[in-house]
Design a protein around this motif. Structure first.
Motif, PDB file in Angstrom:
ATOM      1  N   LYS A 119       0.834  -1.203   0.000  1.00 25.70           N
ATOM      2  CA  LYS A 119       0.000   0.000   0.000  1.00 25.70           C
ATOM      3  C   LYS A 119       0.871   1.255   0.000  1.00 25.70           C
ATOM      4  CE  LYS A 119      -4.056  -2.133   0.505  1.00 25.70           C
ATOM      5  NZ  LYS A 119      -3.631  -3.534   0.665  1.00 25.70           N
ATOM      6  N   GLU A 120       0.304   2.339  -0.474  1.00 26.23           N
ATOM      7  CA  GLU A 120       0.995   3.617  -0.600  1.00 26.23           C
ATOM      8  C   GLU A 120       1.686   4.020   0.704  1.00 26.23           C
ATOM      9  OE1 GLU A 120       2.343   6.982  -2.449  1.00 26.23           O
ATOM     10  OE2 GLU A 120       0.815   5.801  -3.491  1.00 26.23           O
ATOM     11  N   GLY A 121       3.015   4.143   0.660  1.00 25.98           N
ATOM     12  CA  GLY A 121       3.782   4.647   1.784  1.00 25.98           C
ATOM     13  C   GLY A 121       3.952   3.709   2.964  1.00 25.98           C
ATOM     14  N   ILE A 122       3.435   2.476   2.875  1.00 25.52           N
ATOM     15  CA  ILE A 122       3.499   1.536   3.997  1.00 25.52           C
ATOM     16  C   ILE A 122       4.699   0.609   3.825  1.00 25.52           C
ATOM     17  CG2 ILE A 122       2.263  -0.258   5.274  1.00 25.52           C
ATOM     18  CD1 ILE A 122       1.031   2.588   5.392  1.00 25.52           C
ATOM     19  N   PRO A 123       5.588   0.525   4.814  1.00 26.91           N
ATOM     20  CA  PRO A 123       6.801  -0.299   4.684  1.00 26.91           C
ATOM     21  C   PRO A 123       6.494  -1.771   4.418  1.00 26.91           C
ATOM     22  CG  PRO A 123       6.957   1.153   6.591  1.00 26.91           C
ATOM     23  CD  PRO A 123       5.547   1.242   6.093  1.00 26.91           C
ATOM     24  N   LEU A 124       7.364  -2.401   3.642  1.00 23.92           N
ATOM     25  CA  LEU A 124       7.275  -3.834   3.359  1.00 23.92           C
ATOM     26  C   LEU A 124       8.501  -4.531   3.926  1.00 23.92           C
ATOM     27  CD1 LEU A 124       6.224  -6.407   1.825  1.00 23.92           C
ATOM     28  CD2 LEU A 124       7.636  -5.647  -0.101  1.00 23.92           C
ATOM     29  N   ILE A 125       8.267  -5.636   4.634  1.00 28.00           N
ATOM     30  CA  ILE A 125       9.337  -6.499   5.128  1.00 28.00           C
ATOM     31  C   ILE A 125       9.234  -7.820   4.393  1.00 28.00           C
ATOM     32  CG2 ILE A 125      10.296  -7.665   7.156  1.00 28.00           C
ATOM     33  CD1 ILE A 125       8.805  -5.524   8.850  1.00 28.00           C
ATOM     34  N   LYS A 131       7.072  -2.090  -7.712  1.00 25.54           N
ATOM     35  CA  LYS A 131       5.837  -1.696  -7.024  1.00 25.54           C
ATOM     36  C   LYS A 131       6.150  -0.666  -5.934  1.00 25.54           C
ATOM     37  CE  LYS A 131       1.377  -2.849  -6.035  1.00 25.54           C
ATOM     38  NZ  LYS A 131       0.263  -3.039  -6.957  1.00 25.54           N
ATOM     39  N   ALA A 132       7.242  -0.868  -5.229  1.00 26.45           N
ATOM     40  CA  ALA A 132       7.641   0.057  -4.165  1.00 26.45           C
ATOM     41  C   ALA A 132       7.932   1.448  -4.721  1.00 26.45           C
ATOM     42  CB  ALA A 132       8.869  -0.485  -3.432  1.00 26.45           C
ATOM     43  N   ARG A 133       8.561   1.485  -5.899  1.00 30.76           N
ATOM     44  CA  ARG A 133       8.844   2.779  -6.534  1.00 30.76           C
ATOM     45  C   ARG A 133       7.547   3.513  -6.865  1.00 30.76           C
ATOM     46  NH1 ARG A 133       8.792   4.945 -11.268  1.00 30.76           N
ATOM     47  NH2 ARG A 133       8.074   3.027 -12.274  1.00 30.76           N
ATOM     48  N   GLN A 134       6.563   2.769  -7.354  1.00 28.79           N
ATOM     49  CA  GLN A 134       5.283   3.368  -7.716  1.00 28.79           C
ATOM     50  C   GLN A 134       4.513   3.876  -6.498  1.00 28.79           C
ATOM     51  OE1 GLN A 134       3.208   0.273  -9.836  1.00 28.79           O
ATOM     52  NE2 GLN A 134       4.801   0.089 -11.412  1.00 28.79           N
ATOM     53  N   LEU A 135       4.648   3.172  -5.372  1.00 30.56           N
ATOM     54  CA  LEU A 135       3.844   3.479  -4.190  1.00 30.56           C
ATOM     55  C   LEU A 135       4.624   4.184  -3.082  1.00 30.56           C
ATOM     56  CD1 LEU A 135       1.853   0.100  -3.864  1.00 30.56           C
ATOM     57  CD2 LEU A 135       1.033   2.274  -4.804  1.00 30.56           C
TER      58      LEU A 135
END
Length: 428
Positions: A192-198, A213-217
Motif C-alpha cells: 500500500k501507498e507509503g506503507i513499509p514492506l518487510i 511496485k515500491a517505486r510506484q507506491l
C-alpha cells in the motif's frame, strides 16, 4: 435464524460450495453496510507462500510481551474453528461466533440478491474477523494473514500500518500464475501507498516486482540479507538460535522454541516488524521464545516420538525434511503423508524421498484430498504402502513404534488438523 454454535458453523461451512472467487467488490459492499469497521483497525498484513502463520504468531507473541492486546486472523485452523479469530492467541468464544454470524448472515443473503453474487466461506470469516476487531472487541493491533495470493484476496480491503511478505514459492499456480514474477505480482498486491514492506523473498524475479511496485507506491522495503541480516544460526536441543542485525542495531543469541532453520527466517521477519513498531529488545527476546504455532514441526509425544508438520507444498516439505534430518538424524523414520490432489506432488515427493524412511500414503475426508493409491502411484516409491484408513494405520504404527524410531505425520494442513484430534484420543 441462528440459535446455536453448531448452526453457525454449519452455515459458514455451507459457503464452501461457492469455492474460491477472487475479488474485492463483495467485501467492500459488506464493509460499507457494516459502517466500515476495517477503518478502526491497526493492521499488520502478512502474505507470502510459506511461513505466514508462524510469522503471525511470532509478531503476536512479541507484541503481547510488550503489553499490547493483539487480534489475529489466520487459516486454516488446526485444533478448533474458533482459533481463526483469536485474541492474544486465545480463540474467541462459541457465543461470539454465533453473534458474528447473526450479523453477517443477513448481509450475505442481501448481497446474493445483487449482481455481485454470494460470499465465499473465506469472505464470510474475513468479514466476521474485521467486524469483531473493529466493533465488538477492539484491540491495540490486529495481524491478518492473507488467504490466497494477495491482490484479490478478501483481506486486501485492509489499510495496514506494516506489510510482510514472507517468501515466494510455487503454490496455487492454477490461480496465481506459472512464473515467479506472476506469483510475486499477486503477492505484491497487498503493498500500500507509503506503507513499509518487510520480506524474505530471495528470487531476483520476485524482488524486481517488489521494488518496481515500491517505486510506484513510495514504499520502503526491508529485505532480508540486505537491510536486516541473520547470522550465527545454531541448533538448540528444543529450538533454534540466531543473531539479528539491522544497521547499528544488533541482537545476539535470539532463541526460538519452534523447530527448523526455516523458523529462523520467520522469526527474523517478526523481529524486523517489531523494530518498525518500536518494541524493546527484552520484549522481542521473550516473545520469540514463547512463540508457538500448532501443526508446524510439533512434537505430539516424546516417547514414542511423534511429530506432525503441515508441509503442504514443495518448499514446506523441504523445510520439514531438513528440520527432521537436523534434529532427529539418529532416528529411523516412519513417514505418513496425505495431500490435496491439486498440489505440486512431483516436487513434494522429490523432497520427501530424501528423508530415507518407510513411507505410508493415506487419505482423509476432504473433497480435494488425493486418494492413498493415487499418492502411491504418483510417488513411484518402492518402500511405500497405501492405506485408506489413516486412523487404523496410525494405531498400528504406534503399537509397533520402537525406541529408536519416530513417526512423522505430514502433508495437508487439513489432514494435520484431523490427525491432531485423533492422536489426542489415542496418545493421551
Amino acid at each position: 435464524m441462528i440459535n446455536s454454535y453448531e448452526e453457525a458453523i454449519h452455515w459458514i461451512s455451507s459457503r464452501l460450495r461457492f469455492g474460491i472467487k477472487p475479488g474485492l467488490d463483495r467485501m467492500n459492499w459488506v464493509m460499507n453496510k457494516l459502517g466500515n469497521p476495517e477503518r478502526n483497525l491497526k493492521v499488520v498484513h502478512v502474505g507470502g507462500t510459506n511461513g505466514k502463520g508462524s510469522t503471525v504468531t511470532y509478531i503476536r507473541s512479541i507484541l503481547n510481551e510488550a503489553g499490547k492486546q493483539v487480534g489475529t486472523f489466520t487459516s486454516p485452523y488446526i485444533e478448533e474453528f474458533n482459533e481463526r479469530i483469536s485474541v492474544n492467541g486465545k480463540p474467541i468464544a462459541d457465543d461470539e461466533i454465533v453473534h458474528l454470524v447473526t450479523v453477517i448472515k443477513p448481509l450475505a443473503e442481501e448481497l446474493e440478491m445483487t449482481n455481485l453474487g454470494s460470499l465465499t466461506e473465506f469472505e464470510i470469516i474475513t468479514c466476521m474477523a474485521i467486524y469483531y476487531f473493529g466493533e465488538v472487541n477492539p484491540v491495540d493491533f490486529t495481524i491478518f494473514e492473507v488467504g490466497l495470493g494477495g491482490r484479490l484476496d478478501s483481506t486486501n480491503i485492509l489499510s495496514p500500518i506494516l506489510t510482510v511478505i514472507t517468501n515466494i514459492g510455487w503454490d496455487h499456480m492454477n490461480i496465481l500464475g506459472n512464473t515467479i514474477s506472476e506469483i510475486a505480482t499477486e503477492k505484491a498486491g497487498i503493498m500500500k501507498e507509503g506503507i513499509p514492506l518487510i520480506t524474505a523473498a530471495a528470487q531476483e524475479d520476485a524482488l524486481k516486482v517488489f521494488y518496481e511496485k515500491a517505486r510506484q507506491l513510495n514504499v520502503t522495503i526491508f529485505e532480508k540479507n540486505k537491510d536486516f541480516i541473520v547470522s550465527k544460526e545454531s541448533v538448540l536441543p528444543e529450538g533454534e538460535q540466531f543473531s539479528f542485525t539491522h544497521g547499528a542495531l544488533q541482537y545476539n543469541d535470539l532463541a526460538i522454541s519452534m523447530l527448523g532453520v526455516h523458523q529462523i527466517e520467520n522469526a527474523s521477519l517478526a523481529v524486523m516488524a517489531a523494530v518498525c513498531l518500536s518494541v524493546s529488545e527484552e520484549h522481542i527476546r521473550n516473545g520469540l521464545k514463547k512463540g508457538f504455532w500448532p501443526g508446524r514441526m510439533e512434537v505430539l509425544h516424546k516417547n514414542p516420538l511423534v511429530l506432525v508438520d503441515g508441509a503442504h507444498n514443495p518448499e514446506g516439505v523441504r523445510a520439514m525434511r531438513k528440520a527432521v534430518q537436523l534434529h532427529y538424524a539418529s532416528y529411523k523414520k516412519k513417514i505418513v503423508f496425505a495431500a490435496l490432489r491439486d498440489k505440486d506432488l512431483t516436487d513434494m515427493f522429490k523432497e520427501l524421498k530424501q528423508l530415507d524412511g518407510n513411507y505410508y500414503f493415506t487419505e482423509f475426508d476432504y473433497e480435494r484430498a488425493s486418494s492413498a493409491e493415487q499418492l502411491l502411484e504418483k510417488s513411484g516409491f518402492q518402500n511405500a504402502t497405501a492405506a485408506e484408513d489413516y486412523k487404523s494405520l496410525l494405531k498400528e504404527l504406534l503399537k509397533d513404534l520402537k525406541e529408536e524410531e519416530m513417526l512423522v505425520i505430514s502433508g495437508s494442513l487439513y489432514f494435520i488438523s484431523e490427525v491432531k484430534h485423533y492422536m489426542k484420543k489415542i496418545l493421551f
